[in-house]
Design an enzyme around this catalytic site. Structure first.
Site, PDB file in Angstrom:
ATOM      1  N   LYS A  58       0.487  -0.858   0.430  1.00 48.89           N
ATOM      2  CA  LYS A  58       0.026   0.192  -0.096  1.00 48.89           C
ATOM      3  C   LYS A  58       0.925   1.390   0.143  1.00 48.89           C
ATOM      4  O   LYS A  58       1.184   1.892   1.127  1.00 48.89           O
ATOM      5  CB  LYS A  58      -0.949   0.080   0.972  1.00 48.89           C
ATOM      6  CG  LYS A  58      -2.148   1.542   1.471  1.00 48.89           C
ATOM      7  CD  LYS A  58      -2.136   1.774   2.896  1.00 48.89           C
ATOM      8  CE  LYS A  58      -2.880   2.706   2.725  1.00 48.89           C
ATOM      9  NZ  LYS A  58      -1.838   3.812   2.737  1.00 48.89           N
ATOM     10  N   GLU A  68       8.096   0.270  12.334  1.00 45.12           N
ATOM     11  CA  GLU A  68       9.578   1.581  11.703  1.00 45.12           C
ATOM     12  C   GLU A  68       8.676   2.625  12.054  1.00 45.12           C
ATOM     13  O   GLU A  68       7.697   3.006  10.723  1.00 45.12           O
ATOM     14  CB  GLU A  68       9.971   0.778  10.272  1.00 45.12           C
ATOM     15  CG  GLU A  68      11.813   1.476  11.143  1.00 45.12           C
ATOM     16  CD  GLU A  68      11.728   2.603   9.850  1.00 45.12           C
ATOM     17  OE1 GLU A  68      11.731   3.198  10.852  1.00 45.12           O
ATOM     18  OE2 GLU A  68      10.860   3.030   8.851  1.00 45.12           O
ATOM     19  N   CYS A 106      13.150   9.116   9.082  1.00 47.72           N
ATOM     20  CA  CYS A 106      12.625   8.643  10.451  1.00 47.72           C
ATOM     21  C   CYS A 106      14.069   8.609  11.419  1.00 47.72           C
ATOM     22  O   CYS A 106      13.832   8.733  12.816  1.00 47.72           O
ATOM     23  CB  CYS A 106      12.385   6.835  10.360  1.00 47.72           C
ATOM     24  SG  CYS A 106      13.274   6.390   9.109  1.00 47.72           S
ATOM     25  N   GLU A 154       8.054  14.362  17.483  1.00 48.40           N
ATOM     26  CA  GLU A 154       8.712  13.997  16.759  1.00 48.40           C
ATOM     27  C   GLU A 154       8.032  14.734  15.766  1.00 48.40           C
ATOM     28  O   GLU A 154       6.794  15.203  15.748  1.00 48.40           O
ATOM     29  CB  GLU A 154       8.338  12.946  16.145  1.00 48.40           C
ATOM     30  CG  GLU A 154       9.235  12.129  14.453  1.00 48.40           C
ATOM     31  CD  GLU A 154       8.898  11.335  13.608  1.00 48.40           C
ATOM     32  OE1 GLU A 154       8.135  10.770  14.252  1.00 48.40           O
ATOM     33  OE2 GLU A 154       9.459  10.448  13.754  1.00 48.40           O
TER      34      GLU A 154
HETATM   35  O1  TXE Z   1       1.665   9.255   8.677  1.00 49.35           O
HETATM   36  P1  TXE Z   1       1.172   7.291   9.244  1.00 49.35           P
HETATM   37  P2  TXE Z   1       1.189  10.716   8.622  1.00 49.35           P
HETATM   38  C1  TXE Z   1       5.316  10.231  11.926  1.00 49.35           C
HETATM   39  C2  TXE Z   1       5.800  12.202  11.451  1.00 49.35           C
HETATM   40  C3  TXE Z   1       4.848  11.834  11.174  1.00 49.35           C
HETATM   41  C4  TXE Z   1       2.973  11.430  11.938  1.00 49.35           C
HETATM   42  C5  TXE Z   1       1.954  10.996  11.220  1.00 49.35           C
HETATM   43  O2  TXE Z   1       6.439  12.089  12.995  1.00 49.35           O
HETATM   44  O3  TXE Z   1       4.002  13.544  11.462  1.00 49.35           O
HETATM   45  O4  TXE Z   1       3.951  10.060  11.992  1.00 49.35           O
HETATM   46  O5  TXE Z   1       2.870  11.048   9.535  1.00 49.35           O
HETATM   47  C6  TXE Z   1      -1.437   4.229   6.193  1.00 49.35           C
HETATM   48  N1  TXE Z   1      -4.545   1.096   9.336  1.00 49.35           N
HETATM   49  N2  TXE Z   1       6.169   9.162  10.705  1.00 49.35           N
HETATM   50  O6  TXE Z   1       0.227  10.129   9.086  1.00 49.35           O
HETATM   51  O7  TXE Z   1      -0.532   8.105   8.880  1.00 49.35           O
HETATM   52  C7  TXE Z   1      -1.136   5.864   5.410  1.00 49.35           C
HETATM   53  O8  TXE Z   1      -2.276   5.416   5.105  1.00 49.35           O
HETATM   54  C8  TXE Z   1      -3.660   0.562   8.813  1.00 49.35           C
HETATM   55  C9  TXE Z   1       7.222   8.570  10.747  1.00 49.35           C
HETATM   56  O9  TXE Z   1       1.702  10.447   6.634  1.00 49.35           O
HETATM   57  O10 TXE Z   1       1.356   6.613  10.010  1.00 49.35           O
HETATM   58  C10 TXE Z   1       0.034   5.232   5.020  1.00 49.35           C
HETATM   59  O11 TXE Z   1       0.550   4.702   4.238  1.00 49.35           O
HETATM   60  N3  TXE Z   1      -2.793   1.579   7.869  1.00 49.35           N
HETATM   61  C11 TXE Z   1       7.621   7.925   9.900  1.00 49.35           C
HETATM   62  C12 TXE Z   1       1.102   4.571   5.996  1.00 49.35           C
HETATM   63  O12 TXE Z   1      -0.043   4.401   7.123  1.00 49.35           O
HETATM   64  C13 TXE Z   1      -2.875   2.972   7.885  1.00 49.35           C
HETATM   65  C14 TXE Z   1       6.955   8.053   8.439  1.00 49.35           C
HETATM   66  C15 TXE Z   1       1.213   5.760   7.404  1.00 49.35           C
HETATM   67  O13 TXE Z   1       1.524   6.645   7.731  1.00 49.35           O
HETATM   68  C16 TXE Z   1      -3.608   3.382   8.798  1.00 49.35           C
HETATM   69  C17 TXE Z   1       5.839   9.283   8.403  1.00 49.35           C
HETATM   70  C18 TXE Z   1      -4.566   2.676   9.601  1.00 49.35           C
HETATM   71  N4  TXE Z   1      -5.927   2.514  10.220  1.00 49.35           N
HETATM   72  C19 TXE Z   1       5.222   9.535  10.023  1.00 49.35           C
HETATM   73  N5  TXE Z   1      -4.066   4.549   8.654  1.00 49.35           N
HETATM   74  C20 TXE Z   1       8.773   7.308   9.521  1.00 49.35           C
HETATM   75  N6  TXE Z   1       9.716   6.666  10.655  1.00 49.35           N
HETATM   76  O14 TXE Z   1       9.219   6.594   9.042  1.00 49.35           O
HETATM   77  C21 TXE Z   1      -3.257   5.403   7.966  1.00 49.35           C
HETATM   78  N7  TXE Z   1      -2.239   4.036   7.513  1.00 49.35           N
END
Ligand code: TXE
Length: 487
Positions: A173, A248, A282, A379
């Site tokens: 995804k 991660e 990250c 973060e």
């Molecule tokens: O990430 P999300 P977001 C941190 C960073 C950022 C915060 C939110 O602090 O500000 O997280 O970012 C999918 N069930 N990091 O909102 O929501 C979503 O569609 C299953 C750190 O963009 O975690 C996307 O494909 N999946 C980090 C993926 O999860 C779901 C990188 C990530 O989105 C879902 C990104 C659900 N209920 C953000 N809801 C790093 N470690 O690099 C969302 N998704």
């Protein structure tokens, strides 16, 4: 506008629903993306499930799987330019970085191509006569690979590579923010010749597509990169299908600079650690913990470097920092910086949103030494460095560990024995000494605490996509004796 498609069961297709993707450099829609809902998720999982148990994939030797992965690696290298352009366009990450990173993504596929036929079972020295017992390593099952917007091709490669080497099938995804490069990457999967259904690529929103996927009964493992809050949803969903997870998540990584460090070199590493990818990484080294005696000198070097960063169009090869990926992300950063300044943090540089189009935010340094600042605890996922100071090694270690996260840390010192001590005492999954942000397919990557569990990269990551099967074979031709006694 450009249009992208899903890749399900070996075919490219539109979805019943779609959404527009915005160019972060302008804030304008530039492409139409397919949106996966229940029907698409069901078909993708069914295709992956079928491909796992029927058709050519389960019959293929591990070496043949490896050859397909080698072909994929070559295709990624060949098409790196196009993929980099798309990632830059759809996420705002600068072209210099996407080009270099995607060229290196090919090496991840190459590493796992070579590993495919080195995943061995074992023979057990069992404690019973006339009995041979061995372990087969089998694919864990259908994997849901979920990635966020930053570095989608890279974060997908560290899941797809080992999963395919282990013989799994996947539903990948892409993030709803900037899915173009991963949807385009599906063309390379197709070209490489993987059997239909082995890798399916779709995109959609978290609460619908992501949630349906992670709790689907036929998903055996969820490999997730994203925020900690979303990770909690993923783990709750796994209570339904009992899927295993590797998570991660984010970080608040300490960057510890001792007075004896080469300050110029440490400053360059710190700039890379927090301002590269506009801080949307990250492993961003977002908490500078600097020895008090060199703090002013180090901050002055950093300030000059931060203010010299060329900000501009991510497509321009001269640009060193582009926009953030989304307006939502920029608001999140603005609000934490405002709260920290209101609490008494001193702005060394940056901190104000520029006018004009695009989701730009300047390189920002906040001196938080004397206060409890939000920017030290949370973060931000943006180009904001929070500064703390220490007076001795003990205090440096205490500050470095004073966070629920534990992904990475940097230690800058010329003192070898101290470097060794800190590498043991700092509780993070990665410790970089006199360097920062180095990665390799050969080296495991992952965190402690709220930064998640499981490791990506290296041999162990491929083993995580397997499960063992214990096979018992009785080698005696004598009839089985007393059936009421367990032997
Ligand atoms: O990430 P999300 P977001 C941190 C960073 C950022 C915060 C939110 O602090 O500000 O997280 O970012 C999918 N069930 N990091 O909102 O929501 C979503 O569609 C299953 C750190 O963009 O975690 C996307 O494909 N999946 C980090 C993926 O999860 C779901 C990188 C990530 O989105 C879902 C990104 C659900 N209920 C953000 N809801 C790093 N470690 O690099 C969302 N998704």
């Amino acid at each position: 506008m450009d249009r992208f498609q899903h890749y399900i069961d070996g075919a490219f297709e539109d979805a019943a629903h779609s959404f527009e993707s915005l160019d972060p450099a302008t804030g304008k829609a530039w492409a139409v993306m397919p949106e996966a809902r229940e029907a698409e998720v069901e078909r993708a999982v069914a295709a992956a499930h079928r491909a796992l148990h029927e058709g050519p994939w389960p019959q293929m030797t591990a070496s043949a799987r490896g050859k397909l992965l080698y072909r994929l690696a070559d295709l990624v290298a060949e098409h790196a330019g196009r993929l980099a352009e798309l990632e830059t366009r759809d996420t705002g990450k600068i072209i210099r970085e996407t080009s270099a990173q995607i060229a290196y993504v090919a090496e991840y596929y190459r590493y796992y191509a070579g590993l495919a036929d080195k995943i061995e079972g074992s023979f057990l020295p069992i404690d019973k006569p006339d009995m041979d017992v061995w372990l087969r390593r089998e694919p864990i099952g259908v994997v849901a690979a979920i990635v966020p917007w930053n570095s989608q091709l890279f974060l997908a490669a560290v899941k797809i590579g080992p999963a395919l080497a282990a013989g799994c099938t996947l539903v990948v995804k892409a993030s709803e923010d900037g899915p173009a490069p991963l949807l385009e990457f599906a063309r390379l999967i197709d070209k490489a010749g993987f059997p239909a259904g082995v890798v399916n690529v779709l995109t959609g929103f978290g609460p619908t597509c992501g949630s349906l996927l992670t709790r689907h009964r036929d998903i055996a493992h969820v490999a997730f990169t994203g925020g900690p809050e979303t990770a909690r949803h993923v783990v709750r969903n796994s209570a339904e299908n009992l899927a295993s997870t590797s998570l991660e998540l984010g970080g608040k990584s300490p960057f510890v600079v001792f007075a004896d460090a080469d300050l110029e070199s440490a400053a360059n590493a710190q700039v890379a650690g927090i301002f590269a990818a506009s801080g949307q990484s990250c492993v961003a080294g977002s908490r500078l913990i600097v020895e008090a005696s060199v703090k002013d000198r180090f901050l002055s070097i950093l300030k000059d470097k931060a203010e010299a960063i060329r900000i501009g169009s991510p497509q321009d090869r001269e640009t060193e920092m582009g926009p953030l990926c989304t307006e939502r992300q920029r608001r999140h950063i603005e609000s934490i910086v405002e709260q920290s300044v209101a609490a008494g943090a001193r702005l060394v540089t940056g901190g104000s949103t520029p006018s004009g189009s695009g989701y730009f935010y300047p390189p920002t340094i906040l001196d938080c030494t004397k206060i409890e600042a939000e920017s030290v605890r949370r973060e931000l996922f943006g180009p904001v460095l929070s500064v703390l100071e220490f007076h001795d090694e003990e205090e440096a270690v205490r500050l470095a560990n004073d966070t629920p996260f534990g992904l990475a840390c940097g230690v800058f010192t010329q003192n070898l024995t101290r470097a060794h001590r800190l590498s043991k005492r700092i509780r993070t999954g990665i410790v970089w000494i006199n360097t920062y942000r180095a990665v390799s397919p050969i080296a495991p990557f992952g965190g402690y605490g709220q930064s998640g569990h499981g490791r990506e990269g290296g041999l162990a990551a491929a083993l995580d996509f397997t499960k063992t099967k214990t096979v018992w074979l009785r080698t005696s031709d004598e009839p089985i004796p007393d059936p009421f006694v367990m032997r």
